[in-house]
Design a protein around this motif. Structure first.
Motif, mmCIF file in Angstrom:
data_model
loop_
_atom_site.group_PDB
_atom_site.id
_atom_site.type_symbol
_atom_site.label_atom_id
_atom_site.label_comp_id
_atom_site.label_asym_id
_atom_site.label_seq_id
_atom_site.Cartn_x
_atom_site.Cartn_y
_atom_site.Cartn_z
ATOM 1 N N UNK A 23 0.821 -1.211 0.000
ATOM 2 C CA UNK A 23 0.000 0.000 0.000
ATOM 3 C C UNK A 23 0.857 1.265 0.000
ATOM 4 N N UNK A 24 2.123 1.132 0.433
ATOM 5 C CA UNK A 24 3.041 2.271 0.469
ATOM 6 C C UNK A 24 3.920 2.320 -0.783
ATOM 7 N N UNK A 25 3.738 1.383 -1.712
ATOM 8 C CA UNK A 25 4.489 1.390 -2.953
ATOM 9 C C UNK A 25 5.767 0.565 -2.922
ATOM 10 N N UNK A 26 5.929 -0.330 -1.939
ATOM 11 C CA UNK A 26 7.115 -1.181 -1.853
ATOM 12 C C UNK A 26 6.780 -2.582 -2.335
ATOM 13 N N UNK A 27 7.787 -3.264 -2.893
ATOM 14 C CA UNK A 27 7.625 -4.652 -3.308
ATOM 15 C C UNK A 27 8.278 -5.554 -2.274
ATOM 16 N N UNK A 28 7.652 -6.666 -2.000
ATOM 17 C CA UNK A 28 8.227 -7.597 -1.032
ATOM 18 C C UNK A 28 7.316 -8.778 -0.805
ATOM 19 N N UNK A 29 7.777 -9.665 0.058
ATOM 20 C CA UNK A 29 6.983 -10.850 0.362
ATOM 21 C C UNK A 29 6.791 -10.971 1.875
ATOM 22 N N UNK A 30 5.671 -11.517 2.251
ATOM 23 C CA UNK A 30 5.372 -11.717 3.669
ATOM 24 C C UNK A 30 6.141 -12.931 4.174
ATOM 25 N N UNK A 31 6.746 -12.822 5.357
ATOM 26 C CA UNK A 31 7.498 -13.918 5.949
ATOM 27 C C UNK A 31 7.107 -14.064 7.413
ATOM 28 N N UNK A 53 6.462 -14.206 14.485
ATOM 29 C CA UNK A 53 5.938 -12.860 14.305
ATOM 30 C C UNK A 53 5.907 -12.567 12.805
ATOM 31 N N UNK A 54 4.835 -11.947 12.311
ATOM 32 C CA UNK A 54 4.801 -11.651 10.879
ATOM 33 C C UNK A 54 5.777 -10.534 10.524
ATOM 34 N N UNK A 55 6.286 -10.582 9.299
ATOM 35 C CA UNK A 55 7.194 -9.547 8.821
ATOM 36 C C UNK A 55 7.186 -9.511 7.308
ATOM 37 N N UNK A 56 7.977 -8.646 6.731
ATOM 38 C CA UNK A 56 8.075 -8.526 5.280
ATOM 39 C C UNK A 56 9.536 -8.452 4.887
ATOM 40 N N UNK A 57 9.883 -9.099 3.777
ATOM 41 C CA UNK A 57 11.190 -8.988 3.164
ATOM 42 C C UNK A 57 11.004 -8.050 1.982
ATOM 43 N N UNK A 58 11.523 -6.826 2.103
ATOM 44 C CA UNK A 58 11.296 -5.790 1.103
ATOM 45 C C UNK A 58 12.490 -5.642 0.180
ATOM 46 N N UNK A 59 12.205 -5.364 -1.085
ATOM 47 C CA UNK A 59 13.235 -5.116 -2.083
ATOM 48 C C UNK A 59 13.516 -3.626 -2.137
ATOM 49 N N UNK A 68 22.768 0.582 -2.225
ATOM 50 C CA UNK A 68 22.355 1.460 -1.152
ATOM 51 C C UNK A 68 22.468 0.800 0.214
ATOM 52 N N UNK A 69 22.188 1.552 1.262
ATOM 53 C CA UNK A 69 22.297 1.015 2.615
ATOM 54 C C UNK A 69 21.161 0.043 2.933
ATOM 55 N N UNK A 70 21.412 -0.824 3.906
ATOM 56 C CA UNK A 70 20.381 -1.746 4.362
ATOM 57 C C UNK A 70 19.738 -1.163 5.607
ATOM 58 N N UNK A 71 18.433 -1.250 5.701
ATOM 59 C CA UNK A 71 17.715 -0.734 6.864
ATOM 60 C C UNK A 71 16.896 -1.858 7.483
#
Length: 85
Positions: free
Chosen positions: A49-57, A67-73, A79-82
């Motif tokens: 919804x915020x315009x990021x691509x990723x998968x739920x993990x 705990x639910x989370x997301x692996x975002x591209x 660039x730096x990792x956050x």
């Protein structure tokens, strides 16, 4: 005259104590923005919804819980990792 000094000293002590209590309470119970608040304000609740691509993990914690989370591209491979908690 001594009465005013005692009165101002007592007021100063009360202000300091109230300030310490407010800081300790704020640190123990920080304000949290939940998904319900974000939905009520029309803000994104998922990365897509915020315009990021990723998968739920599912993240496995040290005590065995998950705990639910997301692996975002990211947009820049160099660039730096956050890590956002």
């Amino acid at each position: 005259m001594i009465g005013f000094v005692v009165l101002f000293a007592a007021a100063g002590v009360l202000v300091v104590v109230a300030g310490v209590v407010a800081v300790v309470r704020g640190l123990r119970y920080p304000p949290r923005k939940t998904a319900g608040v974000a939905m009520a304000w029309g803000e994104p609740t998922e990365p897509s919804e915020a315009g990021f691509e990723g998968e739920a993990i599912e993240l496995r914690l040290s005590d065995g819980a998950t705990s639910p989370g997301w692996w975002l591209q990211g947009g820049d491979a160099d660039g730096p990792m956050a890590v956002v908690c």
